[in-house]
Design an enzyme around this catalytic site. Structure first.
Site, PDB file in Angstrom:
ATOM      1  N   THR A 271      85.638  23.506 -50.394  1.00  0.00           N
ATOM      2  CA  THR A 271      85.461  22.405 -51.343  1.00  0.00           C
ATOM      3  C   THR A 271      85.854  22.865 -52.742  1.00  0.00           C
ATOM      4  O   THR A 271      85.479  23.951 -53.184  1.00  0.00           O
ATOM      5  CB  THR A 271      84.002  21.909 -51.360  1.00  0.00           C
ATOM      6  OG1 THR A 271      83.695  21.346 -50.079  1.00  0.00           O
ATOM      7  CG2 THR A 271      83.784  20.847 -52.426  1.00  0.00           C
TER       8      THR A 271
ATOM      9  N   PHE B  18      85.380  22.379 -56.603  1.00  0.00           N
ATOM     10  CA  PHE B  18      84.453  21.862 -57.602  1.00  0.00           C
ATOM     11  C   PHE B  18      85.098  21.935 -58.975  1.00  0.00           C
ATOM     12  O   PHE B  18      85.926  22.813 -59.248  1.00  0.00           O
ATOM     13  CB  PHE B  18      83.169  22.701 -57.632  1.00  0.00           C
ATOM     14  CG  PHE B  18      82.277  22.545 -56.436  1.00  0.00           C
ATOM     15  CD1 PHE B  18      81.203  21.669 -56.459  1.00  0.00           C
ATOM     16  CD2 PHE B  18      82.508  23.279 -55.280  1.00  0.00           C
ATOM     17  CE1 PHE B  18      80.372  21.525 -55.356  1.00  0.00           C
ATOM     18  CE2 PHE B  18      81.683  23.147 -54.173  1.00  0.00           C
ATOM     19  CZ  PHE B  18      80.611  22.266 -54.209  1.00  0.00           C
TER      20      PHE B  18
END
Length: 287
Positions: free
Chosen positions: A179, A181
């Site tokens: 992921t 960020f």
């Protein structure tokens, strides 16, 4: 991302319950700092705007499940600036209360993105997915219920936070599950143009004329500026107006980037830069 010395001190806000992957990302990038859980992305942004937190850690996209819903709508109106990025490997754990076994399970709770990232695993085990608001909240609920037929997919931090056992580690379908960020602050922190690789993030709307998007983006091609992310989304009820979110490699003060942005501005109704920040070293892994 490594924490610059001059960043404002204070908690790091994130969306979700304690033990969420966003919480883990905060602790990875800012070890030793307090983390501040928030119920929604709007609350997370507000915590920084109102100075209850110094920074916000916001997930923006996942290598397996794609973009995080609603983020691109919320970023332009947040009043905050992107000052950094962080790529977090996501290692999903199958968590259950003491006494539960793989054979006793029938139901698994987690956030919809986590469930989609473990879809093959759930199908193979014939486990019923139940969508929860966030991974850590699912872990907390499973811990409170103490039902050996129910488990959660969440982080190792959530297991420690809520006293759950790890029945199986790394249950994500893709080994590369990561992921991205972004770190947001009240004030921009643009790096110097020659300080190293940089990313510029912005949103824009094109004029309602034929080939406007093609013309607007042409300047990036002719000036050799790489677009690493481009997404569109509707911003009106009539489905006639689209806004685009883009990430490019480079700094606006670099000549070729400046020329590309000038051409974009000529063919666009609005261009809004959300942040200029150092590129993560994670991006160099495929070079």
């Amino acid at each position: 991302m490594h924490e610059p010395e001059a960043l404002p001190g204070g908690p790091i806000a994130f969306q979700g319950a304690p033990g969420a992957y966003s919480d883990l990302a905060c602790r990875t990038v800012f070890p030793g700092r307090e983390t501040l859980p928030c119920t929604s992305f709007e609350d997370t942004f507000a915590a920084v705007v109102e100075a209850r937190a110094a920074l916000a850690m916001i997930p923006i996209e996942n290598s397996s499940a794609g973009r995080v819903a609603d983020i691109h709508h919320l970023l332009p109106e947040s009043g905050l600036h992107i000052i950094g990025e962080h790529f977090q490997r996501i290692r999903h754990q199958l968590l259950a209360p003491a006494g539960a076994t793989l054979e006793s399970l029938s139901l698994v709770r987690s956030h919809e993105q986590a469930l989609s990232q473990c879809r093959k695993f759930l199908l193979e085990r014939r486990l019923s997915p139940v969508v929860h608001a966030d991974t850590a909240g699912a872990a907390a609920e499973v811990a409170a219920l103490g039902d050996p037929t129910q488990a959660a997919i969440a982080s190792s931090l959530a297991a420690n936070t809520y006293g759950l056992e790890t029945l199986l580690p790394d249950v994500q379908d893709a080994a590369h599950n990561t992921t991205r960020f972004i770190v947001m602050a009240r004030e921009p922190r643009d790096p110097e143009p020659d300080a190293g690789p940089a990313i510029t993030s912005f949103v824009f709307r094109v004029r309602s004329v034929p080939a406007s998007l093609y013309k607007a983006l042409g300047g990036f091609a002719t000036n050799g500026v790489n677009i690493t992310k481009l997404e569109s989304y509707i911003i009106d009820d009539a489905f006639t107006a689209a806004q685009f979110y883009a990430d490019i490699e480079g700094h606006p003060e670099q000549r070729l980037v400046r020329l590309a942005l000038e051409e974009l501005g000529f063919f666009s109704r609005e261009v809004k830069i959300l942040g200029v920040y150092p590129a993560s070293t994670f991006r160099q892994q495929d070079d």
